[in-house]
Design a protein around this motif. Structure first.
Motif, mmCIF file in Angstrom:
data_model
loop_
_atom_site.group_PDB
_atom_site.id
_atom_site.type_symbol
_atom_site.label_atom_id
_atom_site.label_comp_id
_atom_site.label_asym_id
_atom_site.label_seq_id
_atom_site.Cartn_x
_atom_site.Cartn_y
_atom_site.Cartn_z
ATOM 1 N N ASN A 161 10.766 9.482 -0.427
ATOM 2 C CA ASN A 161 10.111 9.384 0.883
ATOM 3 C C ASN A 161 9.078 8.362 0.693
ATOM 4 N N GLY A 162 9.420 6.846 0.575
ATOM 5 C CA GLY A 162 8.409 5.906 -0.008
ATOM 6 C C GLY A 162 8.425 5.988 -1.569
ATOM 7 N N SER A 163 8.118 5.016 -1.954
ATOM 8 C CA SER A 163 7.944 4.862 -3.446
ATOM 9 C C SER A 163 6.689 5.418 -3.669
ATOM 10 N N ASP A 164 5.806 5.969 -2.731
ATOM 11 C CA ASP A 164 4.813 6.804 -3.188
ATOM 12 C C ASP A 164 5.070 8.060 -3.459
ATOM 13 N N GLU A 165 6.158 8.492 -2.951
ATOM 14 C CA GLU A 165 6.882 9.774 -3.507
ATOM 15 C C GLU A 165 7.230 9.839 -4.889
ATOM 16 N N THR B 87 -5.577 -2.568 -9.485
ATOM 17 C CA THR B 87 -3.984 -2.566 -8.971
ATOM 18 C C THR B 87 -3.720 -1.394 -7.966
ATOM 19 N N TYR B 88 -2.765 -1.008 -7.481
ATOM 20 C CA TYR B 88 -2.514 -0.330 -6.555
ATOM 21 C C TYR B 88 -3.123 1.267 -6.571
ATOM 22 N N GLY B 89 -3.631 1.438 -5.688
ATOM 23 C CA GLY B 89 -4.851 2.903 -5.767
ATOM 24 C C GLY B 89 -4.005 3.855 -5.797
ATOM 25 N N VAL C 152 2.790 -0.431 -14.411
ATOM 26 C CA VAL C 152 2.517 -1.771 -14.364
ATOM 27 C C VAL C 152 2.862 -2.310 -13.022
ATOM 28 N N CYS C 153 2.003 -2.902 -12.331
ATOM 29 C CA CYS C 153 2.493 -3.219 -10.979
ATOM 30 C C CYS C 153 2.834 -4.817 -10.830
ATOM 31 N N SER C 154 4.061 -5.016 -10.514
ATOM 32 C CA SER C 154 4.408 -6.305 -10.741
ATOM 33 C C SER C 154 5.439 -6.749 -9.683
ATOM 34 N N ASN D 175 1.551 -7.834 -8.710
ATOM 35 C CA ASN D 175 0.489 -6.577 -8.701
ATOM 36 C C ASN D 175 -0.150 -6.920 -7.272
ATOM 37 N N ASN D 176 -0.500 -5.642 -6.867
ATOM 38 C CA ASN D 176 -1.403 -5.379 -5.670
ATOM 39 C C ASN D 176 -2.700 -4.969 -6.186
ATOM 40 N N PRO D 177 -3.830 -5.626 -5.914
ATOM 41 C CA PRO D 177 -4.007 -6.631 -4.576
ATOM 42 C C PRO D 177 -4.076 -8.163 -5.076
ATOM 43 N N VAL E 31 7.372 0.239 -13.889
ATOM 44 C CA VAL E 31 7.262 -0.955 -13.322
ATOM 45 C C VAL E 31 7.168 -0.942 -11.617
ATOM 46 N N ASP E 32 6.224 -1.112 -11.057
ATOM 47 C CA ASP E 32 6.205 -0.920 -9.577
ATOM 48 C C ASP E 32 6.456 -2.345 -8.995
ATOM 49 N N GLU E 33 7.612 -2.489 -8.258
ATOM 50 C CA GLU E 33 8.052 -3.766 -7.817
ATOM 51 C C GLU E 33 8.339 -3.792 -6.393
ATOM 52 N N ALA E 34 7.156 -3.222 -5.620
ATOM 53 C CA ALA E 34 7.253 -3.053 -4.302
ATOM 54 C C ALA E 34 7.364 -4.404 -3.781
ATOM 55 N N TYR E 35 6.914 -5.672 -4.374
ATOM 56 C CA TYR E 35 6.932 -6.867 -3.576
ATOM 57 C C TYR E 35 7.756 -7.674 -4.414
ATOM 58 N N ILE E 36 8.947 -7.306 -5.128
ATOM 59 C CA ILE E 36 9.485 -8.180 -5.962
ATOM 60 C C ILE E 36 10.480 -9.105 -5.164
ATOM 61 N N GLN F 76 11.021 0.375 -6.254
ATOM 62 C CA GLN F 76 11.029 -0.601 -4.920
ATOM 63 C C GLN F 76 11.046 -0.226 -3.884
ATOM 64 N N THR F 77 11.029 -0.654 -2.994
ATOM 65 C CA THR F 77 10.832 -0.172 -1.253
ATOM 66 C C THR F 77 11.478 -0.931 -0.270
ATOM 67 N N PHE F 78 11.520 -0.298 0.598
ATOM 68 C CA PHE F 78 12.104 -0.896 1.967
ATOM 69 C C PHE F 78 10.901 -1.112 2.842
ATOM 70 N N SER F 79 9.681 -0.666 2.285
ATOM 71 C CA SER F 79 8.611 -1.014 3.269
ATOM 72 C C SER F 79 8.114 -2.637 3.175
ATOM 73 N N LYS F 80 8.416 -3.375 2.454
ATOM 74 C CA LYS F 80 7.971 -4.499 2.551
ATOM 75 C C LYS F 80 9.001 -5.600 3.183
ATOM 76 N N ALA F 81 9.838 -6.348 2.290
ATOM 77 C CA ALA F 81 10.496 -7.363 2.486
ATOM 78 C C ALA F 81 11.680 -6.794 3.604
ATOM 79 N N ILE G 21 10.098 3.918 8.073
ATOM 80 C CA ILE G 21 11.068 4.993 7.710
ATOM 81 C C ILE G 21 10.846 5.803 6.289
ATOM 82 N N ARG G 22 10.090 5.072 5.723
ATOM 83 C CA ARG G 22 9.474 5.731 4.332
ATOM 84 C C ARG G 22 10.760 5.997 3.473
ATOM 85 N N LEU G 23 11.119 4.849 2.873
ATOM 86 C CA LEU G 23 12.275 4.869 1.839
ATOM 87 C C LEU G 23 11.954 4.049 0.632
HETATM 88 N N1 PMP Z 1 3.434 0.157 -4.588
HETATM 89 C C1 PMP Z 1 2.686 -0.652 -4.160
HETATM 90 C C2 PMP Z 1 2.369 -1.849 -5.241
HETATM 91 C C3 PMP Z 1 2.264 -0.805 -2.891
HETATM 92 O O1 PMP Z 1 1.399 -1.856 -2.501
HETATM 93 C C4 PMP Z 1 2.852 0.231 -1.903
HETATM 94 C C5 PMP Z 1 2.350 0.382 -0.754
HETATM 95 N N2 PMP Z 1 1.410 -0.691 -0.245
HETATM 96 C C6 PMP Z 1 3.581 1.105 -2.517
HETATM 97 C C7 PMP Z 1 4.015 1.096 -3.787
HETATM 98 C C8 PMP Z 1 4.092 2.242 -1.555
HETATM 99 O O2 PMP Z 1 5.225 1.945 -0.886
HETATM 100 P P1 PMP Z 1 6.035 2.899 -0.190
HETATM 101 O O3 PMP Z 1 5.838 2.564 1.418
HETATM 102 O O4 PMP Z 1 7.223 2.569 -0.492
HETATM 103 O O5 PMP Z 1 5.545 4.315 -0.314
#
Ligand code: PMP
Length: 381
Positions: free
Chosen positions: A109-113, A136-138, A180-182, A184-186, A209-214, A236-241, A247-249
């Protein structure tokens, strides 16, 4: 410092197989590798022991036309049935798209889960720790705090790179996960793949390795390292690109041992039917994803060039993501000004190593032009 008696120590490298038998009383210095280094031994004992909830929908695997097993309402609305708990159709499509076998995919339910589940699987509250690399990501820190798990920090270097030596030296016997966020946010930059590999190789816990923005990056995904390393999880996530934050995936790619345990602890129906439907629909339309991604990349370059032309901009950091970190002369003042114009950006000026920085998400062309116009008016006042 902990004293451990009669323990078997596994030395975790590529094949995670070399066992060091330490039978005498052993003192672990803060530099000593962790004792539990096979994937299984890294998992909390209660998680290893527990039996997963067996849902009605996961017990029955054959074909049937009458379902009286799950106490659902029988009247068909397309949503009256529980969803597939393991989301096989979605995983098949993702697997085809990424050339990854379905057994190596977990959906959350999102990569946060996924982040939260990993901490709960591997970290014993009040005993174990995660390591993060600020800025990095909070959510790594927040999820750890919820689980009462210690957070160890090693800062990125001043130019936002990984300090491999400092990271590996800071690892403690209780450090179970390294985030490791790559990209990296922010900060927006990706880390060198070889540097990430060095961490996976040198760290005896699990590297996430968090590739939310890959999708916005110019370099390959760490998914390619999964064949070699069992102590690696790539999210990785469906939330960005993919444009589907609503939908939270989220996705995790890892060795089957880790995917199995994620499936064991997740809520049985963590990805709802509407989300599965929306993901399947999106995956049928890869052209839309490609077009939007290309457009955002083009707008990122445009925005970067334009921002660099303003006197109040000290630096626009290189970005491999869909946002730009920008150091400005008066961050709070500019933030307040933009807010007064109805334009919300992220004020990161209080974040370590991001002093004086605002983070701008790349919008549509119209939105970016309106932002730039507001900034022009700001400079005139
Ligand atoms: N990882 C990073 C680096 C993010 O910036 C975010 C959301 N801003 C997430 C994960 C969470 O993504 P999701 O919407 O898939 O929970």
């Amino acid at each position: 410092m902990r004293v451990i008696l009669n323990k078997t120590f596994y030395y975790c490298k590529k094949d995670i197989s070399v066992a060091l038998h330490l039978t005498a009383q052993t003192q672990l210095s803060t530099q000593t590798p962790k004792s539990m280094s096979t994937i299984k031994n890294l998992i909390r004992p209660n998680i290893q022991k527990m039996t997963a909830y067996s849902s009605a929908r996961s017990e029955f695997k054959g074909k049937a036309h009458i379902f009286l097993d799950a106490n659902e309402n029988p009247f068909d609305t397309d949503l009256n049935r529980y969803p597939d708990p393991l989301q096989w159709k979605v995983k098949e499509e993702i697997g085809k798209w990424k050339n990854i076998e379905v057994q190596s995919i977990f959906l959350g339910n999102g990569s946060d889960e996924v982040i939260d589940l990993l901490i709960r699987i591997f970290c014993e509250p009040r005993e174990d720790a995660i390591m993060i690399l600020p800025p990095t990501y909070g959510m790594y820190q927040v999820s750890a705090a919820i689980s009462d798990v210690e957070v160890q920090e090693v800062l990125l270097t001043n130019d936002y790179q990984l300090d491999i030596t400092a990271i590996l030296e800071a690892v403690q016997p209780n450090t179970k996960l390294l985030f490791v966020c790559s990209p990296n946010n922010p900060t927006g930059n990706s880390f060198n793949l070889k540097a990430i590999e060095e961490l996976v190789e040198g760290f005896e816990g699990i590297v996430v390795v968090d590739e939310a923005y890959i999708d916005f990056a110019g370099q390959a995904s760490c998914v390619n390292l999964l064949k070699e390393y069992k102590n690696l999880v790539v999210t990785q996530t469906f939330s960005k690109a993919w444009g589907l934050a609503g939908i939270r995936l989220g996705m995790a790619f890892a060795a089957k041992e880790i995917i199995d345990v994620l499936n064991k602890v997740k809520p049985p129906y963590n990805v709802n039917q509407l989300t599965q439907n929306a993901a399947l629909e999106a995956l049928q339309n890869v052209e839309r994803y490609e077009w939007e991604r290309a457009n955002i990349l083009q707008q990122r370059n445009f925005l970067k060039e334009e921002l660099m032309g303003f006197d109040f901009v000290k630096k626009v950091f290189p970005s491999d993501a869909n946002f730009l970190l920008v150091r400005v002369k008066e961050a709070q003042e500019l933030y307040d000004y933009l807010t007064s114009k109805g334009i919300i950006v992220r004020n990161r000026s209080k974040v370590v190593l991001c002093e004086g920085c605002l983070r701008f998400t790349v919008g549509t062309e119209e939105e970016n032009l309106e932002l730039l116009e507001a900034l022009r008016i700001y400079t005139e006042n």
